[in-house]
Design an enzyme around this catalytic site. Structure first.
Site, PDB file in Angstrom:
ATOM      1  CB  VAL A   1      -0.920   0.025   1.232  1.00 40.57           C
ATOM      2  CG1 VAL A   1      -1.784   1.286   1.228  1.00 40.57           C
ATOM      3  CG2 VAL A   1      -1.798  -1.222   1.284  1.00 40.57           C
TER       4      VAL A   1
ATOM      5  CD  GLU B   1      -7.852   6.326   2.820  1.00 40.81           C
ATOM      6  OE1 GLU B   1      -8.155   7.427   2.305  1.00 40.81           O
ATOM      7  OE2 GLU B   1      -7.114   6.244   3.816  1.00 40.81           O
TER       8      GLU B   1
ATOM      9  CB  SER C   1      -3.625  10.518   7.205  1.00 43.36           C
ATOM     10  OG  SER C   1      -4.519   9.645   6.546  1.00 43.36           O
TER      11      SER C   1
END
Length: 226
Positions: A32, A125, A37
């Protein structure tokens, strides 16, 4: 139970965002790429990480946040990735440097936890983000060090995309917005601090100028209250 496992256990199942490129297949290793953030708030188990960069994308605070750093009535602004060609169409007076890169952290999810982490990230998300896959490079490498890395992006036709905004307009929103995850300015300041910590050139001019403007507006608001 670890903190990461507790967070994962609390993440409800949501439909996976539509993938722009080749989707990840369950049972395969999962990397990922974090450019916002996720760089400083890794709430999932990992077994490796690489600080590197991707090509042809510009990080910009052009995604509205209704659920983390803002509210439905007063959304904040968080990061998305804009292809250079699309940025140049939106901001013809401020074209992207074709040689500029976007720095971030690539994380290898702990083996055996891929599906749970994917489900958790889909929920985290969920406010307008779409799956994409990128190659990650490091300095002095002839090619990518990690390929087909999952990244969440807010494409320009998603309902939470803010559209073209001046840096000043964006800074004013960030200085005043707040949501369940904290103040919008905290998001920006932690991101900038993390990038500086990892590499001396990771903080690009856009972020540096935005940080300066937000700090100025925050200081002005505090002064007005005295």
């Amino acid at each position: 139970m670890t903190v990461s496992e507790t967070v994962l256990a609390q993440s409800p199942a949501v439909a996976a965002p539509t993938a722009v490129n080749t989707p990840w297949e369950d049972g395969q290793p999962l990397w990922v790429f974090g450019y916002g953030s996720i760089i400083y708030r890794v709430d999932f188990p990992i077994e490796d990480q690489v600080f590197g960069y991707i090509h042809s994308r510009k990080r910009a605070f052009l995604q509205k946040s209704h659920d983390h750093r803002g509210t439905p009535t007063r959304p904040g602004r968080v990061c998305t990735l804009i292809p250079h060609t699309e940025w140049n169409s939106m901001f013809p007076c401020d074209p992207a440097d074709p040689d500029a890169v976007c720095w971030g952290m690539a994380y290898k999810v702990q083996s055996g936890m891929e599906q749970q982490v994917k489900q958790h990230l889909d929920f985290r998300e969920k406010d307008g983000y779409t799956e994409d896959f990128v190659d990650v490079f490091v300095e002095q490498s002839e090619g990518p060090v990690v390929q087909k890395v999952l990244v969440y992006v807010g494409v320009s036709d998603n309902p939470s995309f803010a559209g073209p905004s001046t840096l000043d307009e964006t800074a004013r929103v960030i200085a005043g917005a707040e949501g369940p995850s904290g103040t919008n300015r905290e998001y920006l300041f932690k991101l900038c601090d993390s990038l500086r910590l990892h590499h001396p050139r990771a903080l690009d001019p856009y972020l540096a100028e935005l940080e300066t403007l937000v700090r100025m507006y925050v200081a002005s608001d505090k002064h007005a209250l005295q």
